[in-house]
Structures are given as C-alpha cells and as structure tokens.
Design a protein around this motif. Structure first.
Motif, PDB file in Angstrom:
ATOM      1  N   LYS A   1       0.687  10.699 -11.290  1.00  0.00           N
ATOM      2  CA  LYS A   1      -0.210  11.853 -11.360  1.00  0.00           C
ATOM      3  C   LYS A   1       0.559  13.109 -11.728  1.00  0.00           C
TER       4      LYS A   1
ATOM      5  N   PHE B   1       1.638   6.234  -7.350  1.00  0.00           N
ATOM      6  CA  PHE B   1       0.484   6.979  -7.861  1.00  0.00           C
ATOM      7  C   PHE B   1       0.793   8.471  -7.913  1.00  0.00           C
ATOM      8  N   ASP B   2       1.468   8.992  -6.900  1.00  0.00           N
ATOM      9  CA  ASP B   2       1.831  10.417  -6.887  1.00  0.00           C
ATOM     10  C   ASP B   2       2.754  10.757  -8.055  1.00  0.00           C
TER      11      ASP B   2
ATOM     12  N   GLY C   1       0.802  -1.218   0.000  1.00  0.00           N
ATOM     13  CA  GLY C   1       0.000   0.000   0.000  1.00  0.00           C
ATOM     14  C   GLY C   1       0.834   1.267   0.000  1.00  0.00           C
TER      15      GLY C   1
ATOM     16  N   THR D   1      -2.991   8.030 -15.194  1.00  0.00           N
ATOM     17  CA  THR D   1      -3.911   7.684 -14.117  1.00  0.00           C
ATOM     18  C   THR D   1      -5.338   7.641 -14.645  1.00  0.00           C
ATOM     19  N   LYS D   2      -6.178   6.885 -13.920  1.00  0.00           N
ATOM     20  CA  LYS D   2      -7.608   6.817 -14.230  1.00  0.00           C
ATOM     21  C   LYS D   2      -8.327   6.502 -12.936  1.00  0.00           C
ATOM     22  N   GLY D   3      -8.880   7.548 -12.330  1.00  0.00           N
ATOM     23  CA  GLY D   3      -9.491   7.371 -11.026  1.00  0.00           C
ATOM     24  C   GLY D   3      -8.436   7.013  -9.996  1.00  0.00           C
ATOM     25  N   SER D   4      -8.613   5.869  -9.340  1.00  0.00           N
ATOM     26  CA  SER D   4      -7.625   5.410  -8.360  1.00  0.00           C
ATOM     27  C   SER D   4      -6.582   4.482  -8.973  1.00  0.00           C
ATOM     28  N   GLU D   5      -6.635   4.303 -10.280  1.00  0.00           N
ATOM     29  CA  GLU D   5      -5.686   3.428 -10.952  1.00  0.00           C
ATOM     30  C   GLU D   5      -4.559   4.256 -11.556  1.00  0.00           C
ATOM     31  N   TYR D   6      -3.401   3.654 -11.680  1.00  0.00           N
ATOM     32  CA  TYR D   6      -2.264   4.352 -12.269  1.00  0.00           C
ATOM     33  C   TYR D   6      -1.493   3.386 -13.159  1.00  0.00           C
TER      34      TYR D   6
ATOM     35  N   TYR E   1       2.154   1.885  -3.397  1.00  0.00           N
ATOM     36  CA  TYR E   1       1.070   2.300  -4.292  1.00  0.00           C
ATOM     37  C   TYR E   1       0.902   3.813  -4.246  1.00  0.00           C
ATOM     38  N   ASP E   2       0.782   4.375  -3.036  1.00  0.00           N
ATOM     39  CA  ASP E   2       0.641   5.826  -2.904  1.00  0.00           C
ATOM     40  C   ASP E   2       1.842   6.544  -3.508  1.00  0.00           C
TER      41      ASP E   2
END
Length: 244
Positions: free
Chosen positions: A175, A171-172, A164, A213-218, A167-168
């Motif tokens: 984005k 994702f950052d 997890g 990214t797409k929503g919560s997906e990256y 993931y964050d």
C-alpha cells in the motif's frame, strides 16, 4: 521457494516467501494427424566422428578428408545417430575432446562500451536473504519510469505471506509503495544496499520492490536486475585521431 527476512519502514521484520512469477498457459502440441506430440532429445553426433578428429585422421589434409567422406562415410554411425537420449548429464571437455573433472569458470566484466574491463574466476557468493539480519527497508525510492530506463530487469519474483501476520505486514508495504507510485531499492547488509543472492553461487541482483493493491488484495513484485544502463563516455580527441 526461498524464505527471506524483510523489514518495513516501521522497523518491523518478518519471514516471508518468494516465488517465481509464472503465467499459466495450457498448450497441447499435435502433429498433422492430430496426434499428441512432444519434445525428444536425439543423438546428432559423437565426439569420435567430429570434424577435428576426422581431419587429424586425414593428416590435416582437407582434400584427403573430402575424398574420405565421399568414399567411406567415416562421419556416420548408423547404429547411434538418430537414437533417443534419456537421463543425460552435462559434462565439460577440453580442446582434445577429453572429459575434464575440475573446471574453473571465469567471468568477464565489461565497460559500458562493451570492452573487457577484467577477467576473474567466477565468484560463488553465499545466500544473504535468509539470515538473521533482515533485508532492510532502505527508504531509497525510484520512480517506476526511472527503474525501467536505467536497469535491465532479468527476472521477477513475487513476495507472498505465510500467515495472517505476514499478510498485514506485506499489505502495508504494498500500500505504501503504491501510494508513492515508486519502487523500493531492496538490498542486503546493515544498510540494505548490498546486492541480493537468492541461492549459493547465483548471480547477485539489485532488487526493486513494487507494490499493488486492490481492495483487501495485494501484490508485491521483486524486480531483479544485474545490469545498469549507462551512457558511454564521449571519446576524446586523441582516441578519435587514433581510430582514424
């Protein structure tokens, strides 16, 4: 999947994984009778029946060799040719068709016009993506159009998280790159400008990181390039005169 260490623009670093980008495609090969078909490796020829040895046996006389081929069929081995090969290994041979056990591989460096710049023994660089020093967020951004115009993309890998927290972290990065519509030059070394070596002895690559990214997906794609496109210098008047 190689494990790599990477840092972001906030100087946070973490270990993540890189895996090859594959397009899943199910293909079933069948023959004319709709039976399952597959690939096979078949014996085509042996070294003792090569053209060079057959010519030497004919005293380097091509006419005599042609006559031998007509009369005796020395190039054929009916017991071996066409047999199926399994569990084979690659070997290197010299000009005398003898197996060699110590090989020095050479690499050729060329100029933008294709001419040979230098020839040197092939280097075997060490892996530099899983060391204690992470791959730095160089901050050097290229527009996607610039990367596609200036560099030849030889391969791609996808950067994936392993928990997890990563993931964050990833994702950052994705984005931020998506918002800037750019690719990040990702490299090794203290300043993040050295080429990437993913496996020992592998080709060094420049890395360009693309984020989506797409929503919560990256999706983080690492584009790997080992060739830069450059315009050759215009020939001088002296060189033109010599060519003429």
């Amino acid at each position: 999947m190689p494990v790599i260490s990477i840092s972001n623009s906030k100087n946070r670093d973490s270990q993540v994984k890189a895996e090859s980008v594959r397009t899943s495609m199910r293909v079933r090969w069948i023959d004319e009778s709709n039976r399952q078909a597959g690939t096979a490796r078949i014996m085509k020829g042996t070294l003792d029946k090569s053209f060079e040895l057959l010519l030497a046996a004919a005293d380097n006389n091509t006419e005599q060799l042609a006559q031998n081929l007509i009369n005796e069929d020395p190039e054929l081995n009916v017991e071996l040719y066409g047999s199926f090969l399994r569990d084979t290994s690659r070997v290197y041979v010299n000009s005398d068709q003898e197996i060699v056990h110590s090989v020095t591989q050479m690499e050729i460096v060329r100029n933008p016009d294709g001419s040979v710049k230098l020839t040197r023994p092939k280097q075997s660089p060490e892996v530099n993506v899983s060391e204690e020093v992470p791959l730095k967020y160089s901050g050097k951004l290229f527009s996607k159009q610039e990367v596609y115009r200036k560099f030849v993309i030889a391969s791609k890998m996808q950067i994936v998280h392993i928990n997890g927290l990563t993931y964050d972290f990833l994702f950052d990065i994705a984005k931020e790159l998506e918002e800037k519509n750019s690719m990040l030059l990702l490299g090794a070394g203290p300043k993040g400008l050295q080429q990437l070596v993913l496996r020992r002895g592998a080709v060094p690559y420049r890395g360009f990181l693309e984020g989506r990214t797409k929503g919560s997906e990256y999706c983080l794609i690492l584009h790997l390039s080992n060739m830069e496109l450059k315009v050759p210098e215009a020939p001088t008047s002296t060189a033109v005169e010599k060519a003429q």
